[in-house]
Design an enzyme around this catalytic site. Structure first.
Site, PDB file in Angstrom:
ATOM      1  N   SER A 135       0.841  -1.205   0.000  1.00 34.51           N
ATOM      2  CA  SER A 135       0.000   0.000   0.000  1.00 34.51           C
ATOM      3  C   SER A 135       0.870   1.247   0.000  1.00 34.51           C
ATOM      4  CB  SER A 135      -0.874   0.037   1.254  1.00 34.51           C
ATOM      5  OG  SER A 135      -1.571   1.266   1.332  1.00 34.51           O
ATOM      6  N   TYR A 148      -1.090  -0.308  10.701  1.00 29.37           N
ATOM      7  CA  TYR A 148      -1.287  -0.905   9.371  1.00 29.37           C
ATOM      8  C   TYR A 148      -0.170  -0.452   8.428  1.00 29.37           C
ATOM      9  CZ  TYR A 148      -3.484  -1.184   4.660  1.00 29.37           C
ATOM     10  OH  TYR A 148      -3.753  -1.410   3.334  1.00 29.37           O
TER      11      TYR A 148
END
Ligand code: NAP
Length: 244
Positions: A135, A148
């Site tokens: 990501s 995260y």
């Protein structure tokens, strides 16, 4: 017998991605925790594209099961794509380590475990491709999701090292850097429409870049430049910004 293994196949990106590979003659293994849904998806893929598609139970966080999971595949795959990911809740992760650990395990530790098992097989066979969906969040920490994001940062670095290791064995390792993607992961959040990709956009970007033998791909493409600018903001300024 070319099989592509999709790990985290409960992802909204898995279906359009599996369609693309099946359309191009690949057989499909779908693996994640939502087994019953995967059985239905596999049946649908077999009917539509006249390829073999099978469902498997796979839990990224259950590392003890990974070797037997890989050994149980009827034919070893030519490629693996990891879509498994958990955004978690940042506040919960700050207060309860078990929540933070699950986010780290699904996005990083568990993937290190299963990918190393698969990498050993591909390295010995001197063929194959490994696609890891990371990501853009991993490129700079923000207060809203840094547990995260840090797991994704670790995963991105893991993949670049693995790429370096497997290059001489002829194994492709590709990192995918999605920006916002309209999936259940960010359901209910408002994201700017113009820079938010659909699951189909990301599936197309992954398939095309993998087939071209690329090392990495941003999806959509302009996230590469957004992140270049974003990571240039000095920490002394970034820490004062209310970055969501
Ligand atoms: N959506 C975004 O804006 C965005 C942005 C950047 C990167 N990404 C990344 O893109 C990938 C796909 O996410 P998505 O957006 O498609 O979200 P998604 O629809 O929520 O897919 C994530 C999938 O991961 C699987 N998963 C979660 N925990 C797992 C576990 N313990 N073991 C195996 N699988 C597990 C889930 O499938 P099961 O429930 O069936 O296990 C879930 O469907 C993720 O790696 C995510 O981090 C997404």
């Amino acid at each position: 017998m070319k099989y592509v293994l999709i790990l985290g196949a409960g992802s909204d990106i898995a279906r359009p991605l599996a369609f693309l590979y099946a359309k191009h003659g690949y057989n499909i293994y779908l693996a994640s925790r939502s087994y019953d849904q995967l059985v239905r998806d596999a049946h649908d893929i077999s009917l539509r594209f006249k390829v073999d598609a099978q469902a498997f139970k796979f839990d990224a966080a259950d590392v003890a099961s990974h070797q037997s999971f890989y050994d149980s595949l009827p034919y070893k795959p030519i490629g693996v794509i990891t879509l498994a990911g958990a955004l978690g809740d940042q506040k919960q992760s700050e207060q309860k380590f078990t929540d933070a650990k699950n986010v780290i395990d699904v996005n990083y530790t568990g993937l290190v475990s299963i990918i190393h098992i698969i990498a050993a097989d591909f390295e010995q066979r001197r063929e194959g491709f490994i696609v890891g969906v990371s990501s853009v969040a991993g490129e700079r920490g923000r207060k809203s999701n840094y547990v995260y994001a840090s797991a994704k940062a670790g995963f991105t670095t893991f993949l670049s090292g693995l790429r370096n290791r497997l290059h001489s064995a002829g194994v492709q390792v590709m990192t995918v850097h999605p920006g916002f993607v309209r999936t259940k992961m960010i359901e209910g959040r408002t994201t700017p429409g113009i820079i938010t990709a659909s699951a189909e956009d990301v599936a197309r970007d992954i398939f095309k870049a993998q087939q071209l033998g690329k090392d990495f791909v941003y999806s959509k493409w302009f996230w590469r430049f957004i992140m270049m600018a974003f990571t240039m903001i000095p920490e002394s300024i970034a820490k004062k910004l209310d970055l969501k």
